[in-house]
Design a protein around this motif. Structure first.
Motif, PDB file in Angstrom:
ATOM      1  N   ASN A  47       0.811  -1.216   0.000  1.00 60.47           N
ATOM      2  CA  ASN A  47       0.000   0.000   0.000  1.00 60.47           C
ATOM      3  C   ASN A  47       0.852   1.278   0.000  1.00 60.47           C
ATOM      4  O   ASN A  47       0.474   2.285   0.562  1.00 60.47           O
ATOM      5  CB  ASN A  47      -0.961  -0.025   1.205  1.00 60.47           C
ATOM      6  CG  ASN A  47      -2.062   0.993   1.102  1.00 60.47           C
ATOM      7  OD1 ASN A  47      -2.485   1.332   0.005  1.00 60.47           O
ATOM      8  ND2 ASN A  47      -2.507   1.512   2.228  1.00 60.47           N
ATOM      9  N   LYS A  66      -4.031   3.595  -0.320  1.00 61.81           N
ATOM     10  CA  LYS A  66      -5.325   3.640   0.355  1.00 61.81           C
ATOM     11  C   LYS A  66      -5.114   4.233   1.747  1.00 61.81           C
ATOM     12  O   LYS A  66      -4.295   3.716   2.521  1.00 61.81           O
ATOM     13  CB  LYS A  66      -5.872   2.225   0.448  1.00 61.81           C
ATOM     14  CG  LYS A  66      -7.231   2.110   1.094  1.00 61.81           C
ATOM     15  CD  LYS A  66      -7.563   0.651   1.320  1.00 61.81           C
ATOM     16  CE  LYS A  66      -8.834   0.514   2.128  1.00 61.81           C
ATOM     17  NZ  LYS A  66      -9.098  -0.900   2.449  1.00 61.81           N
TER      18      LYS A  66
ATOM     19  N   ASN B 164      -1.745  -4.727  -1.761  1.00 58.79           N
ATOM     20  CA  ASN B 164      -2.138  -3.551  -2.522  1.00 58.79           C
ATOM     21  C   ASN B 164      -3.153  -3.848  -3.632  1.00 58.79           C
ATOM     22  O   ASN B 164      -2.798  -4.331  -4.700  1.00 58.79           O
ATOM     23  CB  ASN B 164      -0.851  -2.991  -3.133  1.00 58.79           C
ATOM     24  CG  ASN B 164      -1.044  -1.622  -3.678  1.00 58.79           C
ATOM     25  OD1 ASN B 164      -2.169  -1.180  -3.848  1.00 58.79           O
ATOM     26  ND2 ASN B 164       0.039  -0.941  -3.931  1.00 58.79           N
ATOM     27  N   THR B 166      -5.810  -1.599  -4.579  1.00 59.88           N
ATOM     28  CA  THR B 166      -6.672  -0.427  -4.754  1.00 59.88           C
ATOM     29  C   THR B 166      -7.351  -0.391  -6.114  1.00 59.88           C
ATOM     30  O   THR B 166      -8.472   0.067  -6.247  1.00 59.88           O
ATOM     31  CB  THR B 166      -5.845   0.850  -4.546  1.00 59.88           C
ATOM     32  OG1 THR B 166      -4.948   0.578  -3.492  1.00 59.88           O
ATOM     33  CG2 THR B 166      -6.704   2.013  -4.180  1.00 59.88           C
ATOM     34  N   GLU B 169     -10.339  -2.323  -5.736  1.00 55.86           N
ATOM     35  CA  GLU B 169     -11.294  -1.698  -4.825  1.00 55.86           C
ATOM     36  C   GLU B 169     -12.105  -0.626  -5.554  1.00 55.86           C
ATOM     37  O   GLU B 169     -13.290  -0.449  -5.296  1.00 55.86           O
ATOM     38  CB  GLU B 169     -10.543  -1.097  -3.638  1.00 55.86           C
ATOM     39  CG  GLU B 169     -11.464  -0.823  -2.480  1.00 55.86           C
ATOM     40  CD  GLU B 169     -10.727  -0.320  -1.275  1.00 55.86           C
ATOM     41  OE1 GLU B 169      -9.495  -0.203  -1.338  1.00 55.86           O
ATOM     42  OE2 GLU B 169     -11.407  -0.019  -0.287  1.00 55.86           O
ATOM     43  N   LYS B 170     -11.420   0.059  -6.464  1.00 56.98           N
ATOM     44  CA  LYS B 170     -12.124   1.091  -7.216  1.00 56.98           C
ATOM     45  C   LYS B 170     -13.168   0.465  -8.140  1.00 56.98           C
ATOM     46  O   LYS B 170     -14.231   1.015  -8.358  1.00 56.98           O
ATOM     47  CB  LYS B 170     -11.114   1.902  -8.035  1.00 56.98           C
ATOM     48  CG  LYS B 170     -10.464   3.009  -7.199  1.00 56.98           C
ATOM     49  CD  LYS B 170      -9.453   3.777  -8.013  1.00 56.98           C
ATOM     50  CE  LYS B 170      -8.564   4.615  -7.105  1.00 56.98           C
ATOM     51  NZ  LYS B 170      -7.229   4.793  -7.687  1.00 56.98           N
TER      52      LYS B 170
END
Lengths: 340, 335
Positions: A47, A66, B164, B166, B169-170
């Protein structure tokens, strides 16, 4: 800003990945500075997009993907001297108005071995044969699985032999088996063992012969099958002999395993050894090497024992030795008890 | 600041990690998107994804808006494919439609009759598979090398984390990864080696002592060894393969689950005891602990406990039974 969750693996060896996970809630963005103890390093970041490496053990994360969580893996690289070393992991969330510091504790453990009892001298005389092996006792402190490898030597002419009967038994089986097969070919004996099975067996025993330090592998089924085949051989003497050897082989395997894993978390290769010395030998030397479960090796324990010759014999004299590892029951392990 | 070579290497590694994790997320995205593309013509959205980490089965909910589509009932058809099945179809997001599809000419054709005319939404649940290698890259699993031994039990720590993701997630908010398992190899070999009684050890070593004595050429030693072997065989004629049989029977009981439990957000799953092992005594037993992860709870941690001393007691009891049986049998025979 409020920290919602913080996690660090509760114990780790050196060179073992230590996962860390932190979750927080905040209406602002923070830079995250992480400072590890000396000789620690980072192994994984999750992340994270923009990271500045100040030193091997010091980074500043400028941007994460995030908001609200970060996960990393770190590693300790230095061998510490105590069985448990507690070290601070500093995580600083930096923002002009609002900076928060979080300190997590890394618990780095290792095996610590000390001498419990080693005799100052060995008197070489007839009694040595009947009194059983001379014990070299070491004390093990700490948690985790440890493997030990003792090495014996002497100042002068000597021979070292593992006290295991295993190789002897295997040699005997092999030679008798070969003899039996040869006789079969000469039609002197009606041994009816399939070549395939014999090959498999010879392979297996050869394998044991070559890898004396390995755990002895075998497939239970093929052994059962082999025993059945041997039992069906009409040559009574051969059958009886082979069965005897195979039983001995089974027994020796078991005893080897019992000697090799004498207590929980301890593995000793060749805990029983014989050292044969000539009368000119004045000292027997020992070196106990040991490794943790990740194969990290620690400083070996070395020393010597004087040999007093009290016999008129001129030839090699055999001294049986056994290596004993005693767990230290006084260590306070409750420091690692983390109840959830 | 001056940058030393080690730091530069470290920096390089970190950069490549970041790149690879973005790549992984994209790969997983593609792997999921494959199913959306089946309905491409009807511009579906993915509303929910449940992936079972164990068997890699994915349940994907697709939403198709039926607004502004003239006579859509007759038109919705998709190519039939062997890599997915339609599990459920709902009219207006909640009302299940029975026999919604028929297969004809290599196509799934929607049976529009049972869908109300005023219904604006269609929800289709597909079942497909996601490549295990891609999933594995998506999850970071860590477990302790060594157990912590409190004298009674061995405890192993473990944690799992969605890395990771993301990008995903989007794209998909309803993302659940079920049954994410951590396989912990619980060490059992010393439970066996330390539970065989000294009596059994003496019986086992008698045979090799005889070989040893024969090798030494010492007549007296040979005599003693022979006598010992005979006496021991008379007392309790235990043969070594019987001990291995006890070990094999203990494993065949498949009751190892009675000796393990978890704390934290994991449950005990499958237990694999190596019945085809090549060592007479098993080294480890593989215990699966599993948990569910999603974007809100993308991290799980816990412990597996092995009730080592209880397990040893079961082994000791069985070994003692074998010895007792042999002693009794031998006594009877002598009478």
């Amino acid at each position: 800003m409020e920290i919602l969750k913080k996690y660090i693996a509760p114990w780790a060896l050196i060179n073992e990945d230590i996962p860390i996970h932190v979750e927080w809630i905040s209406d602002k963005n923070h830079e995250i500075e992480i400072i590890l103890p000396e000789n620690f390093g980072f192994s994984k970041f999750f992340n994270v997009v923009d990271i500045e490496i100040i030193k091997e053990n010091h980074v500043i994360i400028h941007k994460i993907i995030k908001q609200g969580s970060i996960a990393i893996c770190i590693k300790a690289r230095e061998k510490y001297s105590d069985w448990l070393t507690k070290l601070p992991i500093m995580i600083r969330f930096i923002n002009n108005q609002d900076t928060i510091e979080l300190v997590l504790t890394a618990n780095i453990y290792r095996p610590v071995v000390t001498i419990e009892f080693i005799p100052k001298s060995i008197i070489v005389d007839k009694l040595i044969k009947t009194e059983g092996p001379i014990q070299l006792k070491f004390k093990l402190n700490g948690i985790g699985n440890v493997s030990f490898k003792p090495e014996l030597g002497a100042t002068g002419t000597f021979k070292v032999e593992k006290q295991s009967m295993f190789t002897e038994v295997v040699k005997k089986i092999l030679s008798d088996l070969n003899e039996g097969i040869e006789n079969q070919h000469k039609n002197e004996m009606s041994v009816d063992v399939s070549d395939e099975l014999v090959d498999e067996f010879v392979d297996m025993f050869m394998h044991f012969n070559e890898n004396k330090d390995e755990i002895y592998p075998f497939k239970g089924e093929s052994l059962d099958e082999f025993i059945e085949v041997i039992k069906s051989i009409p040559e009574e003497k051969f059958t009886e002999m082979m069965l005897g050897y195979i039983q001995t082989f089974f027994s020796e395997t078991l005893i080897e395993l019992m000697n090799r894993f004498p207590s929980d978390h301890v593995e000793i290769s060749n805990s029983l050894q014989n050292i044969s010395v000539k009368p000119t030998v004045e000292k027997v030397t020992y070196c106990l090497r040991y490794k943790d479960a990740l194969d990290n090796e620690y400083e070996p324990l070395e020393g010597d024992i004087s040999v007093i010759h009290n016999t008129a014999e001129d030839d090699f004299f055999n001294i049986p030795l056994s290596i004993e590892i005693i767990p230290d029951i006084e260590t306070d392990f409750t420091v690692l008890e983390v109840e959830k | 600041m001056t940058v030393d070579p080690i730091t530069m290497v470290a920096a390089g590694k970190i950069a490549s990690d970041a790149v690879s994790s973005a790549k992984t997320a994209a790969e997983l995205g593609e792997s999921i998107d494959r199913y959306r593309l089946i309905f491409k013509k009807y511009k579906p959205d993915i509303t929910n994804i449940r992936i079972n980490y164990q068997d890699c089965e994915a349940l994907i909910d697709l939403h198709i808006s039926l607004k502004d589509k003239n006579d859509w009932r007759a038109k919705i058809e998709i190519p039939y494919g062997p890599d997915f099945t339609i599990v459920n179809t709902y009219a207006g997001l909640y009302k299940p439609v029975r026999n919604a599809w028929k297969i004809s000419n290599g196509k799934y054709i929607l049976n529009g009759k049972d869908i109300p005319k005023d219904c604006d939404d269609l929800l289709v649940s597909l079942k497909g598979k996601i490549d295990k290698n891609i999933l594995d890259k998506f999850i970071e699993i860590t477990r302790s090398t060594d157990p912590f031994d409190n004298g009674e039990e061995d405890r192993y720590w473990m944690c799992s984390k969605i890395t990771n993701a993301t990008v995903l997630e989007k794209l998909y908010d309803g993302f659940i990864l079920e049954n994410v398992n951590v396989d912990v190899h619980v060490i059992v070999r010393s439970s066996f080696t330390t539970s065989i009684s000294p009596d059994l050890k003496i019986i086992m070593s008698a045979g090799s002592q005889l070989i040893n004595a024969e090798k030494s050429g010492d007549r007296n030693q040979q005599k003693i060894a022979k006598y010992r072997l005979k006496k021991l065989k008379d007392w309790a004629p235990v043969e070594p393969h019987e001990i291995y049989k006890v070990v094999a029977d203990l494993i065949a009981r498949r009751n190892f689950k009675d000796y393990v439990y978890t704390k934290g957000s994991y449950s005990i799953g499958q237990i694999y005891q190596d019945e085809d092992r090549v060592t007479p005594i098993p080294d480890t037993v593989e215990v699966d602990a599993f948990t569910d992860l999603n974007f809100e709870n993308d991290f799980a941690e816990g412990h597996i406990f092995f009730k080592r001393e209880d397990y040893k007691k079961e082994i000791r009891d069985e070994m003692d039974k074998l010895l007792d049986k042999k002693i009794k049998k031998s006594k009877k025979r002598r009478k």
